[in-house]
Design a protein around this motif. Structure first.
Motif, PDB file in Angstrom:
ATOM      1  N   TRP A 195       0.868  -1.170   0.000  1.00 23.84           N
ATOM      2  CA  TRP A 195       0.000   0.000   0.000  1.00 23.84           C
ATOM      3  C   TRP A 195       0.912   1.230   0.000  1.00 23.84           C
ATOM      4  O   TRP A 195       1.825   1.327   0.828  1.00 23.84           O
ATOM      5  N   TRP A 196       0.680   2.181  -0.898  1.00 22.18           N
ATOM      6  CA  TRP A 196       1.574   3.332  -1.029  1.00 22.18           C
ATOM      7  C   TRP A 196       0.795   4.642  -0.971  1.00 22.18           C
ATOM      8  O   TRP A 196      -0.348   4.725  -1.421  1.00 22.18           O
ATOM      9  N   ALA A 197       1.440   5.649  -0.392  1.00 20.19           N
ATOM     10  CA  ALA A 197       0.908   7.005  -0.362  1.00 20.19           C
ATOM     11  C   ALA A 197       1.827   7.918  -1.168  1.00 20.19           C
ATOM     12  O   ALA A 197       3.015   7.624  -1.338  1.00 20.19           O
ATOM     13  N   THR A 198       1.293   9.012  -1.648  1.00 16.91           N
ATOM     14  CA  THR A 198       2.116   9.937  -2.415  1.00 16.91           C
ATOM     15  C   THR A 198       3.059  10.736  -1.520  1.00 16.91           C
ATOM     16  O   THR A 198       4.141  11.144  -1.962  1.00 16.91           O
ATOM     17  N   SER A 232      -6.260  -5.543   1.522  1.00 13.23           N
ATOM     18  CA  SER A 232      -5.746  -5.132   0.216  1.00 13.23           C
ATOM     19  C   SER A 232      -6.856  -4.627  -0.686  1.00 13.23           C
ATOM     20  O   SER A 232      -6.625  -3.784  -1.561  1.00 13.23           O
ATOM     21  N   LYS A 233      -8.083  -5.114  -0.490  1.00 13.03           N
ATOM     22  CA  LYS A 233      -9.203  -4.723  -1.334  1.00 13.03           C
ATOM     23  C   LYS A 233      -9.922  -3.488  -0.819  1.00 13.03           C
ATOM     24  O   LYS A 233     -10.549  -2.772  -1.607  1.00 13.03           O
ATOM     25  N   ARG A 234      -9.848  -3.240   0.496  1.00 18.02           N
ATOM     26  CA  ARG A 234     -10.714  -2.224   1.090  1.00 18.02           C
ATOM     27  C   ARG A 234      -9.976  -1.053   1.726  1.00 18.02           C
ATOM     28  O   ARG A 234     -10.617  -0.122   2.209  1.00 18.02           O
ATOM     29  N   ALA A 235      -8.665  -1.100   1.776  1.00 16.43           N
ATOM     30  CA  ALA A 235      -7.927  -0.054   2.484  1.00 16.43           C
ATOM     31  C   ALA A 235      -6.796   0.484   1.623  1.00 16.43           C
ATOM     32  O   ALA A 235      -6.219  -0.239   0.812  1.00 16.43           O
ATOM     33  N   ASP A 236      -6.480   1.774   1.826  1.00 16.20           N
ATOM     34  CA  ASP A 236      -5.301   2.342   1.192  1.00 16.20           C
ATOM     35  C   ASP A 236      -4.234   2.569   2.264  1.00 16.20           C
ATOM     36  O   ASP A 236      -4.417   2.208   3.431  1.00 16.20           O
ATOM     37  N   ALA A 237      -3.117   3.171   1.882  1.00 13.01           N
ATOM     38  CA  ALA A 237      -1.990   3.310   2.810  1.00 13.01           C
ATOM     39  C   ALA A 237      -2.369   4.166   4.015  1.00 13.01           C
ATOM     40  O   ALA A 237      -1.999   3.848   5.159  1.00 13.01           O
ATOM     41  N   ASP A 283      -5.333   4.521   5.257  1.00  6.47           N
ATOM     42  CA  ASP A 283      -6.240   3.721   6.078  1.00  6.47           C
ATOM     43  C   ASP A 283      -5.458   2.795   7.003  1.00  6.47           C
ATOM     44  O   ASP A 283      -5.819   2.613   8.172  1.00  6.47           O
TER      45      ASP A 283
END
Length: 400
Positions: free
Chosen positions: A80-83, A371-376, A378
């Motif tokens: 999961w990656w953030a900018t 992996s399906k429901r969350a971003d970094a 989250d």
């Protein structure tokens, strides 16, 4: 002005000592180690916002990270990656050295390589022995005694104050961590992210981690929180598990710069006494270590900040110390919040049961669901702020 002795110069003890000395109190800070680099065991990962709120200087930030990486029991890798950057990894030895320097600049008497022994605990003060190297010792009389000895809870135990109960037992995890000198190639898989290895294939009753540091260094460790009846906390077994992970991920050829280990322990409901007479506990000695992720630094610091604030108007009488402990317990519970109890219960269910293929399957489903429901962002909210409720109905059944 109060005479205060703090046993333990970790993040909680050193932070409290600086606060109290700056407020005009006579503060002695004693620790068994002689160098801040000794057994600097802490994975030391924080969200960037928390590092800034706690005013941790950037010189102690060994690296910043913007992603999460989880390797599940089957060896599948999720990212999961953030900018923007999400957090920091501290150089814990550097951080502890800075805390010591700040304490001394504030007027704290720092005693290194010394062990504190309780001689007499009174309602309005305490007498202690300070054992120094070469067999020397000195006696001190203080108004307030603070146990900041971490999971050992040395002064609480010496005073005969129960540290747990059948209603709320003390749960203990053991961990080991090595700092490796990697190179651009071998560290590429682990840079800019926090990496976790989850599943009994990797560690029974626990987890492994790889965190980046500056200069292509890596923190690689394993931690285990077994059920109280289990004998799975053998440290030699953890060393073997760690060596096996290094081989699996081609890190076994990296030079080892440091080896250290430690204990994390806490109750879940936090019903234990936080002191007695003129003795009070802070940090890990007051069960501020979170069992779900083995996180201790930020809550240890917060406990020190809370106690320092409450001590502003104390006079040192027996009634004032009783009132202080009541206020301290209440504010600490409020600061930790109800999610603290949720994370403790989740830690029990997760790590106690992580020992079989069936448990690994549940863990794999949990990771796949994330992996399906969350971003970094989250995940940071989930693991640093324990905001389980937004995922509970869909994800927590995989664990429970």
């Amino acid at each position: 002005m109060l005479k205060i002795l703090i046993a333990g110069a970790g993040p909680a003890g050193a932070r409290l000592a600086r606060h109290l000395a700056s407020a005009g109190h006579a503060v002695v800070l004693a620790d068994q180690i002689s160098s801040p680099a000794t057994n600097a065991f802490s994975s030391a990962a924080l969200s960037q916002s928390e590092a800034e709120v706690l005013r941790i200087p950037r010189q102690c930030w060994s690296s910043v990270w913007s992603g999460w990486q989880v390797i599940d029991p089957r060896g599948l890798e999720y990212q999961w990656w953030a900018t923007d950057s999400l957090g920091v990894v501290l150089d814990f030895a550097q951080f502890r050295a800075l805390l010591w320097q700040e304490a001394e600049r504030s007027g704290v008497e720092l005693l290194k390589g010394c062990r504190v022994q309780l001689k007499r605990l009174r309602s309005e003060g305490a007498d202690v022995w300070i054992h120094q190297r070469h067999g020397h010792r000195q006696e001190r009389r203080v108004d307030l005694l603070v146990d900041a000895t971490g999971s050992r809870r040395a002064l609480l135990r010496q005073a005969g104050i129960p540290v747990d109960s059948s209603r709320d037992p003390l749960l203990t995890g053991h961990g080991v961590e090595w700092i490796l000198q990697a190179d651009p190639k071998s560290s590429a898989r682990w840079r800019d992210r926090l990496s976790f290895l989850l599943g009994s294939r990797w560690i029974r009753h626990g987890y492994g981690w790889v965190f980046p540091m500056d200069g292509y260094r890596l923190k690689v460790g394993v931690c285990r929180l077994p059920p109280p009846s289990s004998k799975a906390s053998d440290l030699s077994g953890l060393q073997r598990d760690l060596q096996r992970l290094l081989i699996c991920f081609d890190l076994n050829r990296c030079p080892v710069l440091d080896r250290h280990g430690g204990v994390v322990s806490s109750t879940v409901r936090r019903l234990e006494n936080l002191g007695g007479g003129s003795l009070i506990a802070i940090g890990d000695a007051a069960s501020t270590a979170n069992l779900l992720g083995g996180e201790g630094i930020r809550y240890a610091i917060k406990s020190a900040d809370l106690l320092a604030s409450l001590l502003q108007d104390q006079q040192g009488s027996a009634k004032s110390w009783q009132k202080l402990r009541r206020s301290y317990r209440h504010t600490l519970h409020s600061e930790l919040g109800r999610r603290w109890g949720w994370s403790g219960r989740l830690a029990q269910r997760t790590w106690f049961g992580l020992k079989s293929e069936r448990a690994d399957l549940r863990m794999s489903r949990l990771i796949e669901g994330l992996s399906k429901r969350a971003d970094a962002a989250d995940l940071s909210s989930l693991f640093f702020d324990y905001r389980f409720e937004r995922y509970g109905l869909r994800l927590l059944p995989y664990v429970f």
